[in-house]
Write an enzyme that holds these catalytic residues in place. Structure first.
Site, PDB file in Angstrom:
ATOM      1  N   GLY A   1       0.818  -1.210   0.000  1.00  0.00           N
ATOM      2  CA  GLY A   1       0.000   0.000   0.000  1.00  0.00           C
ATOM      3  C   GLY A   1       0.848   1.255   0.000  1.00  0.00           C
ATOM      4  O   GLY A   1       1.643   1.477   0.904  1.00  0.00           O
TER       5      GLY A   1
ATOM      6  N   GLY B   1      -0.282   4.367   0.165  1.00  0.00           N
ATOM      7  CA  GLY B   1      -1.058   5.515   0.650  1.00  0.00           C
ATOM      8  C   GLY B   1      -0.282   6.279   1.714  1.00  0.00           C
ATOM      9  O   GLY B   1       0.944   6.162   1.821  1.00  0.00           O
ATOM     10  N   PHE B   2      -0.993   7.057   2.505  1.00  0.00           N
ATOM     11  CA  PHE B   2      -0.325   7.884   3.514  1.00  0.00           C
ATOM     12  C   PHE B   2       0.448   7.042   4.532  1.00  0.00           C
ATOM     13  O   PHE B   2       1.567   7.370   4.896  1.00  0.00           O
ATOM     14  CB  PHE B   2      -1.354   8.763   4.229  1.00  0.00           C
ATOM     15  CG  PHE B   2      -1.888   9.885   3.373  1.00  0.00           C
ATOM     16  CD1 PHE B   2      -1.105  10.988   3.080  1.00  0.00           C
ATOM     17  CD2 PHE B   2      -3.170   9.835   2.851  1.00  0.00           C
ATOM     18  CE1 PHE B   2      -1.583  12.019   2.279  1.00  0.00           C
ATOM     19  CE2 PHE B   2      -3.659  10.861   2.046  1.00  0.00           C
ATOM     20  CZ  PHE B   2      -2.867  11.957   1.765  1.00  0.00           C
ATOM     21  N   GLY B   3      -0.152   5.927   4.988  1.00  0.00           N
ATOM     22  CA  GLY B   3       0.494   5.102   6.007  1.00  0.00           C
ATOM     23  C   GLY B   3       1.734   4.402   5.477  1.00  0.00           C
ATOM     24  O   GLY B   3       2.813   4.473   6.077  1.00  0.00           O
TER      25      GLY B   3
ATOM     26  N   VAL C   1      -1.882  -7.814  -4.424  1.00  0.00           N
ATOM     27  CA  VAL C   1      -1.669  -8.849  -3.427  1.00  0.00           C
ATOM     28  C   VAL C   1      -2.942  -9.685  -3.305  1.00  0.00           C
ATOM     29  O   VAL C   1      -4.046  -9.146  -3.225  1.00  0.00           O
ATOM     30  CB  VAL C   1      -1.285  -8.220  -2.076  1.00  0.00           C
ATOM     31  CG1 VAL C   1      -1.290  -9.272  -0.960  1.00  0.00           C
ATOM     32  CG2 VAL C   1       0.079  -7.555  -2.172  1.00  0.00           C
TER      33      VAL C   1
ATOM     34  N   GLU D   1     -18.406  18.140   1.427  1.00  0.00           N
ATOM     35  CA  GLU D   1     -17.563  18.779   0.420  1.00  0.00           C
ATOM     36  C   GLU D   1     -18.107  18.577  -0.989  1.00  0.00           C
ATOM     37  O   GLU D   1     -18.126  19.503  -1.805  1.00  0.00           O
ATOM     38  CB  GLU D   1     -16.116  18.281   0.565  1.00  0.00           C
ATOM     39  CG  GLU D   1     -15.505  18.819   1.865  1.00  0.00           C
ATOM     40  CD  GLU D   1     -14.114  18.314   2.191  1.00  0.00           C
ATOM     41  OE1 GLU D   1     -13.360  19.049   2.831  1.00  0.00           O
ATOM     42  OE2 GLU D   1     -13.789  17.178   1.810  1.00  0.00           O
TER      43      GLU D   1
ATOM     44  N   ASP E   1      -6.388   2.816   7.360  1.00  0.00           N
ATOM     45  CA  ASP E   1      -7.826   2.548   7.291  1.00  0.00           C
ATOM     46  C   ASP E   1      -8.179   1.073   7.388  1.00  0.00           C
ATOM     47  O   ASP E   1      -9.357   0.737   7.506  1.00  0.00           O
ATOM     48  CB  ASP E   1      -8.404   3.078   5.964  1.00  0.00           C
ATOM     49  CG  ASP E   1      -8.526   4.581   5.959  1.00  0.00           C
ATOM     50  OD1 ASP E   1      -8.222   5.212   6.995  1.00  0.00           O
ATOM     51  OD2 ASP E   1      -8.933   5.135   4.922  1.00  0.00           O
TER      52      ASP E   1
ATOM     53  N   ALA F   1      -5.996  10.694   7.114  1.00  0.00           N
ATOM     54  CA  ALA F   1      -4.609  10.671   6.665  1.00  0.00           C
ATOM     55  C   ALA F   1      -3.600  10.905   7.804  1.00  0.00           C
ATOM     56  O   ALA F   1      -2.612  10.171   7.904  1.00  0.00           O
ATOM     57  CB  ALA F   1      -4.411  11.691   5.540  1.00  0.00           C
TER      58      ALA F   1
END
Lengths: 427, 427
Positions: free
Chosen positions: B18, B20-22, B86, B178, B307, B322
Site C-alpha cells: 500500500g 497511501g499515507f500510512g 496482493v 464537500e 484505514d 490521513a
C-alpha cells in the site's frame, strides 16, 4: 426567396456537426448573425489535437488540452450546444438522426466530423497497435507505455523483459515523430533512476515508416534533420518497409520480425462516415469529395469541411490539418453570410498553406514556412510559443507553460498515471 | 538472534503493501536504514485522497493530486517499488501472493491497504450510487454529474428533466459535505449561462445524513454552521433518516421517495481484506483489530496500519484519516528501527489528534483544532494553504494553487471533461 429564408416562418436553422477546429471556426465567424445555430458533438469537449501526443506520453494532463464546447460558446446567444451522436442524414426531410434522441431539423448543415485512425483493412491490428485521436486513446496509450516499464521491472525472463522495453511506432508523419521523440525523452529523462531491476534508458524506441522518408510534407533537408535528431535521442528509424503484421508480441516488416509489447499506430486515418450518410463519392480514406465551394455534390445546403472532406485548392489536395479545417470553417461562414445577403454565387475555397511544424523530443523541432526552414532548439521555441498561443484560454496557456517549463527544468512529468482498465489487457 | 536478523544471511526484507499515507510514511522514516524494502501497490500512484472530491467535481485534474509511487521513492536506494495486486498472505511461509506473479518473501510485513466505500449489505446500490476512493471513481462521478446536465438539456419531459437536475449525496461526513457544496458551486457558478433549455442554477442538491447532524467528528456549533453554510449555497439537508433504497431514478428515505438521476455515496467504508488474509478478528467495517503496538494478533512480524486497522489510543478509536495513518506509519518505522537495535519491547501507539477540517463550497470551511474552532472564509484559506502545503511536490502545489485561484476569480473549472465509458450506462 433566397436559400436562407424558410417558408415556415422560423429563423433559418444552421446545424453544425462536430466541435473540432472546423466546426468551431464556422460558429465563431457567425457570432451575432441572425441564425438559429445548433452545434452537435458526441463529446462534451473540443480537443486541441496537435498536443494530444503529449497526453499520451505523460507530459500534459487531459484537462490542459480540452475545453467544454458548451462553455466556449456560452456567450453566443444564437447558438445551442447539444451532446449527441449523429446516426445519419435525411437530406429529403432536412433532418439529422440522433442516437437515443429526436431527429434534429436543419435548413443548412455543416458536417465537420473529422477522422479516426485507420488500419487499411487490418482492423484486427487495433487491439495491439492503438491509434491516437481522442482523450481516451491518449490515456490508453499512456497506460500502455507506463505499464510496459512496470511489467519489464517484474519480468524474470530477460527475453520477454526486452520485449517490454521495445516501443514500436508505426508511421513517420508528425504524430509518429513526436510520439517517438517523447517516449525516448520519457525513458532517458523522466524514468531514469525510478526502477531497480531494469534501466529505462536502455528502452528501444523504433519508428517504422513505409515510405522513403520521415515527414513527407517537409523538405528533404528537414526530413533528414528530423531523422538525425531522433537518432540522437536513441530512436531507431526504418524506412521503405511497410508493416505487414501486428501481434501482441511484435510486428513484421520487410521480412523481419521485431518483438515488442508496445506498438503504437500513427500511420493513417479514416474519415467519419459523412460521405456515407449522404451517399456521395468518397476517396480512399473515406473523405467525401466535395465541390470547390465545400458543398456536397447534389446538396447545396450541406457543407463538408475538415478531415472528413476531400477537396483541391488550385491543383493540390488540401491537407488534413487544423489550419486547413479552420480556413474551411471561415469560408463556409462567409458563404452563409453571403447567402443571407441574397448572394447565391458559388465561392470556391482557396487554401493558404501557412507551414508545417513538428517537434522531436523536448529540445528540437522542424518548421517549414514556404521557403523558410527552421530547425533545432530555436524551432522548438517557436513551435512551443505558437502552440501556447493557439491554446484556448489563458488558464490553459499558463498550465501548459508551467508543465513544459517544469519538464524542461527537471525532466519530471506529472501526468504519469496508469488509470482506467484496458479492455484488451483484461481479455 | 533478534527478530530483525535472518538465518539465510540476506538483508532483512521489509515488505510494505500500500502506497497511501500510512505505507509511504513508513518508508520515508526508514530511509537509509539497512533493510531491503519493497513497496507493493496495485496502482502506480500515491493519491492525495483529501482532494479527490475536487477531481470528481471538475475542479482539479487527475494528475494534480496523484504522483507515481516509484518516482516518490526514486532516491531511496534501499527501496524497490512493485506494481502488483496482493492476493493473500502465507504467514507460515512468510510470503505474499501476487496476482500473475511470483510469491514475494518477507521477514517483516506492513499492511497499509486502506479501505473502499461500502454499502452495508446493499452492494446492489453501487451502480446507482458510486462512491469515491480512487481516481477512476472520481472521473466516473465527474462524468455522471456533467452528463446529468447534458441529459437535462436534451430531455423534453419536464418531470424527467427535473430528475436529471436533482443531485443526491448520501452521507454527511466531510466527503459528503464537500461534494454537496462543490456541486452547488458548479451549478450556480461554473455552468451558469452554458445551457439554453435548462437553468443549471435551478439544480437541486440534496444531502441525506442518517444520523442527527452533519460532520459528527466536529462540535455541534460547527456542525450547525456547516448546515447553514450548505443551505446558503442552496443545498437541502435531511437528518436522521437513513436511506432504505437506491434505484436508477431515485432514493427512498424516511418513508419518502426522492426522484434523482445522480446519486453519490459518501456514507461508509469497508476495509481491505487484510484481516481475512491473516484470519484475525475484524470489526464491523472489516478492519483488523490489532494490538496496541499495531502488530496483528499472533503475528509479531506483521503490522497493520491506516484505514484497514482498528486500534484504540487511550480509550478512543483512532479515526480513519490521513494524519492517523501517517502517525501509525511513523510508529511502525520507529518500532522496526528499535528492533534492529535489539530492543524488542512492545511500543504502544499513541495517537495525537491534530484536528478536523472540511470545506463547504469555495468560500467557507470549518476547522476544529482541540478547543479552537474556526469557520467561514478565514477557515477556507487555512484549509487551502494546509492542503497545498501537504501536497507532494512544488509543481503540484503551483498547479493546484493556479486552479483554485482561477476558479475563485472566474468560476471557470477547467477539468469539466466527460471521458471514458460508464459500464453501467452502457448496460
Amino acid at each position: 426567396m433566397t436559400r436562407l429564408e424558410t417558408s415556415a416562418g422560423h429563423k433559418h436553422r444552421l446545424v453544425i456537426v462536430g466541435g473540432g477546429f472546423g466546426g468551431l471556426e464556422t460558429v465563431y465567424r457567425l457570432r451575432g448573425v441572425d441564425l438559429d445555430i445548433t452545434v452537435i458533438d458526441q463529446r462534451n469537449h473540443h480537443l486541441f489535437q496537435p498536443l494530444l501526443y503529449q497526453v499520451a506520453t505523460s507530459t500534459l494532463a487531459t484537462s490542459e488540452i480540452a475545453w467544454p464546447i458548451r462553455h466556449l460558446l456560452r456567450r453566443f446567444a444564437n447558438v445551442k450546444t447539444l451532446l449527441g451522436t449523429v446516426t445519419g442524414v435525411d437530406p429529403a426531410a432536412h433532418t439529422l438522426g440522433i442516437l437515443d434522441g429526436e431527429p434534429v431539423p436543419y435548413d443548412t448543415l455543416v458536417l465537420a466530423t473529422g477522422a479516426r485512425h485507420a488500419y487499411f483493412g487490418h482492423d484486427d491490428w487495433e487491439p495491439f497497435a492503438p491509434g491516437l485521436k481522442t482523450l481516451e486513446d491518449a490515456t490508453l496509450i499512456r497506460r500502455r507505455i507506463l505499464t510496459a516499464f512496470e511489467k519489464a521491472e517484474l519480468e524474470p525472463d530477460p527475453a520477454i523483459r526486452e520485449q517490454y522495453l521495445n516501443f514500436v511506432i508505426i508511421g513517420g508523419g508528425p504524430t509518429g515523430v513526436e510520439i517517438a521523440g517523447t517516449i525516448a525523452d520519457l525513458a532517458r529523462d523522466t524514468l531514469k533512476g525510478d526502477f531497480r531491476n531494469i534501466d529505462p534508458t536502455k528502452a528501444r524506441v523504433i519508428l517504422i515508416e513505409g515510405g522513403p522518408r520521415l515527414l513527407g510534407a517537409f523538405s528533404e533537408e528537414l526530413s533528414d534533420y528530423a531523422r538525425r535528431a531522433l537518432e540522437r535521442l536513441g530512436v531507431t528509424v526504418h524506412f521503405g518497409q511497410p508493416v505487414t503484421d501486428c501481434r501482441q508480441d511484435g510486428v513484421s516488416f520487410g521480412g523481419q520480425v521485431l518483438h515488442a509489447r508496445t506498438i503504437l499506430w500513427a500511420a493513417g486515418v479514416q474519415a467519419s462516415p459523412a460521405a456515407k450518410w449522404l451517399g456521395v463519392e468518397a476517396d480512399r480514406a473515406g473523405r467525401a469529395i466535395v465541390n470547390g465551394d465545400l458543398t456536397a455534390p447534389g446538396h447545396p445546403d450541406i457543407f463538408i469541411i475538415g478531415d472528413t472532406a476531400s477537396v483541391k485548392s488550385g491543383d493540390k489536395p488540401v491537407p488534413g490539418i487544423a489550419p486547413a479545417a479552420k480556413q474551411q470553417g471561415a469560408h463556409v461562414a462567409n458563404t452563409i453570410k453571403a447567402r443571407l445577403a441574397g448572394d447565391e454565387t458559388p465561392r470556391p475555397f482557396q487554401y493558404r498553406h501557412a507551414g508545417d511544424l513538428a517537434t522531436i523530443g523536448k529540445r528540437a523541432a522542424v518548421i517549414q514556412l514556404g521557403k523558410l526552414k527552421i530547425k533545432g532548439y530555436v524551432a522548438w521555441w517557436i513551435w512551443g510559443l505558437a502552440h501556447i498561443y493557439f491554446l484556448i484560454g489563458l488558464r490553459n496557456r499558463l498550465a501548459v507553460a508551467l508543465s513544459w517549463l517544469w519538464i524542461s527544468l527537471t525532466g519530471v512529468r506529472s501526468a504519469r498515471l496508469i488509470t482506467q482498465k484496458d479492455a484488451h489487457e483484461d481479455a
